[in-house]
Write an enzyme that holds these catalytic residues in place. Structure first.
Site, PDB file in Angstrom:
ATOM      1  CE  LYS A   5       5.234  -7.439 -13.782  1.00  0.00           C
ATOM      2  NZ  LYS A   5       4.215  -8.333 -14.363  1.00  0.00           N
ATOM      3  CE  LYS A  16      -1.421 -11.135 -11.849  1.00  0.00           C
ATOM      4  NZ  LYS A  16      -0.595 -10.388 -12.804  1.00  0.00           N
ATOM      5  CB  SER A  36      -2.795  -0.859 -16.917  1.00  0.00           C
ATOM      6  OG  SER A  36      -3.395  -2.016 -17.434  1.00  0.00           O
ATOM      7  CG  HIS A  59      -1.975  -1.040   1.180  1.00  0.00           C
ATOM      8  ND1 HIS A  59      -2.521  -1.613   2.303  1.00  0.00           N
ATOM      9  CD2 HIS A  59      -2.590  -1.641   0.141  1.00  0.00           C
ATOM     10  CE1 HIS A  59      -3.429  -2.514   1.949  1.00  0.00           C
ATOM     11  NE2 HIS A  59      -3.484  -2.554   0.653  1.00  0.00           N
ATOM     12  CG  HIS A  60       4.840   1.646  -1.912  1.00  0.00           C
ATOM     13  ND1 HIS A  60       4.411   0.499  -2.547  1.00  0.00           N
ATOM     14  CD2 HIS A  60       5.539   2.334  -2.836  1.00  0.00           C
ATOM     15  CE1 HIS A  60       4.855   0.511  -3.795  1.00  0.00           C
ATOM     16  NE2 HIS A  60       5.537   1.602  -3.989  1.00  0.00           N
ATOM     17  NE  ARG A  61       4.658   6.495  -5.060  1.00  0.00           N
ATOM     18  CZ  ARG A  61       5.155   7.325  -5.973  1.00  0.00           C
ATOM     19  NH1 ARG A  61       4.470   7.589  -7.072  1.00  0.00           N
ATOM     20  NH2 ARG A  61       6.308   7.900  -5.794  1.00  0.00           N
TER      21      ARG A  61
HETATM   22  P1  NAD Z   1      -3.349 -15.941 -22.048  1.00  0.00           P
HETATM   23  O1  NAD Z   1      -4.356 -16.705 -21.298  1.00  0.00           O
HETATM   24  O2  NAD Z   1      -3.795 -14.932 -23.032  1.00  0.00           O
HETATM   25  O3  NAD Z   1      -2.328 -16.932 -22.806  1.00  0.00           O
HETATM   26  C1  NAD Z   1      -1.621 -17.971 -22.230  1.00  0.00           C
HETATM   27  C2  NAD Z   1      -1.374 -19.023 -23.298  1.00  0.00           C
HETATM   28  O4  NAD Z   1      -0.498 -20.037 -22.767  1.00  0.00           O
HETATM   29  C3  NAD Z   1      -2.647 -19.728 -23.751  1.00  0.00           C
HETATM   30  O5  NAD Z   1      -2.735 -19.696 -25.157  1.00  0.00           O
HETATM   31  C4  NAD Z   1      -2.479 -21.144 -23.221  1.00  0.00           C
HETATM   32  O6  NAD Z   1      -3.101 -22.123 -24.024  1.00  0.00           O
HETATM   33  C5  NAD Z   1      -0.959 -21.293 -23.221  1.00  0.00           C
HETATM   34  N1  NAD Z   1      -0.469 -22.352 -22.345  1.00  0.00           N
HETATM   35  C6  NAD Z   1      -0.919 -22.722 -21.113  1.00  0.00           C
HETATM   36  N2  NAD Z   1      -0.195 -23.739 -20.623  1.00  0.00           N
HETATM   37  C7  NAD Z   1       0.725 -24.047 -21.559  1.00  0.00           C
HETATM   38  C8  NAD Z   1       1.743 -25.030 -21.666  1.00  0.00           C
HETATM   39  N3  NAD Z   1       1.985 -25.892 -20.676  1.00  0.00           N
HETATM   40  N4  NAD Z   1       2.515 -25.046 -22.772  1.00  0.00           N
HETATM   41  C9  NAD Z   1       2.306 -24.170 -23.790  1.00  0.00           C
HETATM   42  N5  NAD Z   1       1.333 -23.224 -23.758  1.00  0.00           N
HETATM   43  C10 NAD Z   1       0.555 -23.162 -22.660  1.00  0.00           C
HETATM   44  O7  NAD Z   1      -2.423 -15.282 -20.917  1.00  0.00           O
HETATM   45  P2  NAD Z   1      -1.521 -13.993 -21.053  1.00  0.00           P
HETATM   46  O8  NAD Z   1      -2.311 -12.813 -20.638  1.00  0.00           O
HETATM   47  O9  NAD Z   1      -0.814 -14.018 -22.353  1.00  0.00           O
HETATM   48  O10 NAD Z   1      -0.470 -14.246 -19.861  1.00  0.00           O
HETATM   49  C11 NAD Z   1       0.625 -15.132 -20.007  1.00  0.00           C
HETATM   50  C12 NAD Z   1       1.654 -14.838 -18.951  1.00  0.00           C
HETATM   51  O11 NAD Z   1       2.049 -13.457 -19.049  1.00  0.00           O
HETATM   52  C13 NAD Z   1       1.185 -15.019 -17.519  1.00  0.00           C
HETATM   53  O12 NAD Z   1       2.291 -15.441 -16.731  1.00  0.00           O
HETATM   54  C14 NAD Z   1       0.789 -13.629 -17.098  1.00  0.00           C
HETATM   55  O13 NAD Z   1       0.833 -13.442 -15.691  1.00  0.00           O
HETATM   56  C15 NAD Z   1       1.853 -12.822 -17.800  1.00  0.00           C
HETATM   57  N6  NAD Z   1       1.516 -11.412 -18.029  1.00  0.00           N
HETATM   58  C16 NAD Z   1       0.391 -11.049 -18.709  1.00  0.00           C
HETATM   59  C17 NAD Z   1       0.118  -9.707 -18.933  1.00  0.00           C
HETATM   60  C18 NAD Z   1      -1.068  -9.243 -19.750  1.00  0.00           C
HETATM   61  O14 NAD Z   1      -1.157  -8.021 -20.019  1.00  0.00           O
HETATM   62  N7  NAD Z   1      -1.941 -10.101 -20.199  1.00  0.00           N
HETATM   63  C19 NAD Z   1       0.983  -8.725 -18.429  1.00  0.00           C
HETATM   64  C20 NAD Z   1       2.138  -9.128 -17.741  1.00  0.00           C
HETATM   65  C21 NAD Z   1       2.386 -10.467 -17.562  1.00  0.00           C
END
Ligand code: NAD
Length: 466
Positions: A95, A107, A364, A65-67
């Site tokens: 991040k 989260k 965002s 909650h620092h920000r």
């Molecule tokens: P998403 O649901 O859009 O896509 C994830 C993809 O990974 C899916 O297509 C899924 O089928 C595939 N997948 C799942 N298990 C798998 C496996 N064992 N082998 C191969 N493919 C597999 O999710 P996303 O939003 O792209 O997020 C992916 C990662 O990025 C997560 O760790 C998330 O926390 C991180 N992330 C997302 C965002 C964002 O803006 N969406 C931002 C920062 C970090």
């Protein structure tokens, strides 16, 4: 993935924190306060699914909650558990600090597998989850602002906004209660691609950096570098598309739930996404070979490996198989702390999650600012700039007596649209953050082993000074 493996994710984050903390002179009491999660809300709620009621398990964790507000995505996955959400919330704090986004980390997680429910059922689950957050004051433009994550996207964000507005109709800034919304529902141009685009900017900077390029024994410039991607969702698909189209990267391997494909002369990301949409699988993509095991993606020889699916996929069991020069942690926490030691011993550079995938939270932040200002970026100044540039071009023509051709004139006199400003703000943010991390890294040589420690130190110092 077993629950013990999930527990390792939180452990890994805490262990990495401790390593980085040893490079700072922050008071131990303050370090402890930064390290712990400030609020953990664990909930269970019933949702009618078919003729039955299902009790859904869900979480929202506010790490710091620092920000305020706190900020972080909502994940829909059957693997969600409290420790996973706590680890992800902690990463969000660091991040945000790295990319100078003035939020604390948070989260959310809902323990459901989206593929097992109809759209209507998912809407009911999302709306019910939002009501729980409202009831406990865990959502609001100045309190806590969710966004998409694994298993969620702009559709879910629109449901969250609509539910919030139903309860808080009179709040003038209500649209800022969630980001990653559709553009037509108070979203921002460029948010969907933002995380993948940020990944590309980070990689591009890395391959422009002579000292890092020499360290890995590579050549300057991202063009022509080979890439392997695990996960073709939001992050993986845009990281691949933009790296290929704007950076000239050659994608040689793709891994998804159904398996892993390899094609030495390059896979068009656009065609692979289209193929998967048509066929429900990437296996059989023209000209590609299917590797014997889905997990073989880690062992493909390439310049850049991009785990873009889930955490803890590179572990002590497969780290020795990695033949990439650089790993970009597009997903959160894809490498366990033990695996990292093996990779560093093998001179593989890891560009850490808390920096490389920070493009999503950066845009965002822009969306939230747009919501609070109630105006799209570019509305005030676009025409003014266009007129100024036109006048300058006319002056150049007059002074030189030459005519600039219409195509060039159109490029020179273009005022920035919202998406141009968003991309430029994102690029500026990623480039600055890269330079800040590198400064810490080189200052601490030869002792500091990883860019992760450098990124962590950068984040800890900013949070501690807030
Ligand atoms: P998403 O649901 O859009 O896509 C994830 C993809 O990974 C899916 O297509 C899924 O089928 C595939 N997948 C799942 N298990 C798998 C496996 N064992 N082998 C191969 N493919 C597999 O999710 P996303 O939003 O792209 O997020 C992916 C990662 O990025 C997560 O760790 C998330 O926390 C991180 N992330 C997302 C965002 C964002 O803006 N969406 C931002 C920062 C970090």
């Amino acid at each position: 993935m077993s629950s013990s493996k999930q527990a390792k994710f939180y452990e890994s984050v805490q262990r990495n924190f401790d390593i980085a903390a040893s490079y700072t002179d922050i008071h131990p009491g303050l370090l402890e306060q930064i390290k712990v999660c400030n609020a953990v809300y664990q909930m269970r709620f019933p949702v009618k699914i078919g003729e039955n009621y299902e009790v859904i398990e869900a979480y929202r964790v506010q790490h710091s909650h620092h920000r305020l507000p706190t900020k972080g995505g909502i994940r829909f996955s059957h693997l969600v558990d409290q420790e996973e959400v706590m680890a992800l919330a902690a990463l969000m704090t660091y991040k945000c600090a790295i990319v100078d986004v003035p939020f604390g980390g948070a989260k959310g997680g809902v323990k459901v597998s989206p593929r097992s429910y109809t759209e209507e059922e998912l809407e009911r689950i999302t709306r019910r989850y939002t009501v729980e957050l409202i009831r406990k004051n865990f959502i609001g433009p100045s309190i806590d602002v969710p966004a998409p994550d694994y298993g969620t996207g702009e559709r879910e964000m629109a449901w969250i906004l609509d539910t919030y507005q139903t309860f808080k109709g009179g709040e003038i800034d209500a649209a800022g209660c969630v980001t990653g919304k559709p553009v037509k529902q108070n979203g921002i141009h460029g948010r969907t691609e933002a995380t993948g685009r940020g990944v590309y900017y980070a990689l591009r900077e890395f391959f422009k950096d002579k000292r890092m390029v020499e360290k890995i024994g590579s050549t300057m410039g991202i063009a022509g570098k080979t890439m392997v991607i695990q996960g073709m969702g939001n992050v993986g698909s845009y990281a691949g598309l933009i790296s290929e189209e704007e950076g000239g990267v050659k994608i040689i391997g793709l891994s998804e739930i159904e398996g892993t494909i390899y094609k030495a002369d390059g896979i068009s990301m656009k065609e692979a996404l289209e193929f998967r949409k048509q066929n429900g699988t990437i296996l059989g993509f023209p000209g590609s070979t299917t590797l014997p095991d889905r997990g073989d993606w880690v062992a493909i020889e390439c310049d850049i490996l991009l785990p873009s699916a889930l955490e803890s996929v590179i572990t002590i069991d497969n780290a020795h198989r990695v033949k990439a020069k650089v790993i970009g942690e597009a997903a959160n926490g894809p490498i366990t702390a033990n695996a990292e030691e093996v990779l560093l011993d093998n001179n593989i550079v890891i560009i850490p999650d808390m920096f490389i995938n920070a493009g999503g939270v950066t845009v965002s932040y822009f969306e939230w600012l747009k919501n609070l200002s109630h105006m799209r970026f570019g509305r005030i100044d676009k025409r003014f700039n266009q007129n100024t540039y036109s006048n300058l071009v006319s002056l150049v023509e007059k002074l030189t007596g030459k005519t600039i051709d219409e195509r060039e004139k159109a490029i020179l006199t273009k005022g920035a649209d919202e998406v141009d400003l968003v991309r430029s703000g994102l690029e500026e943010t990623m480039v600055n953050a890269y330079e800040n991390i590198m400064e810490v890294y080189w200052k601490n040589q030869p002792k500091m082993r990883s860019l992760r420690s450098a990124a962590f130190v950068n984040a800890l110092e900013k949070v501690a000074n807030d």
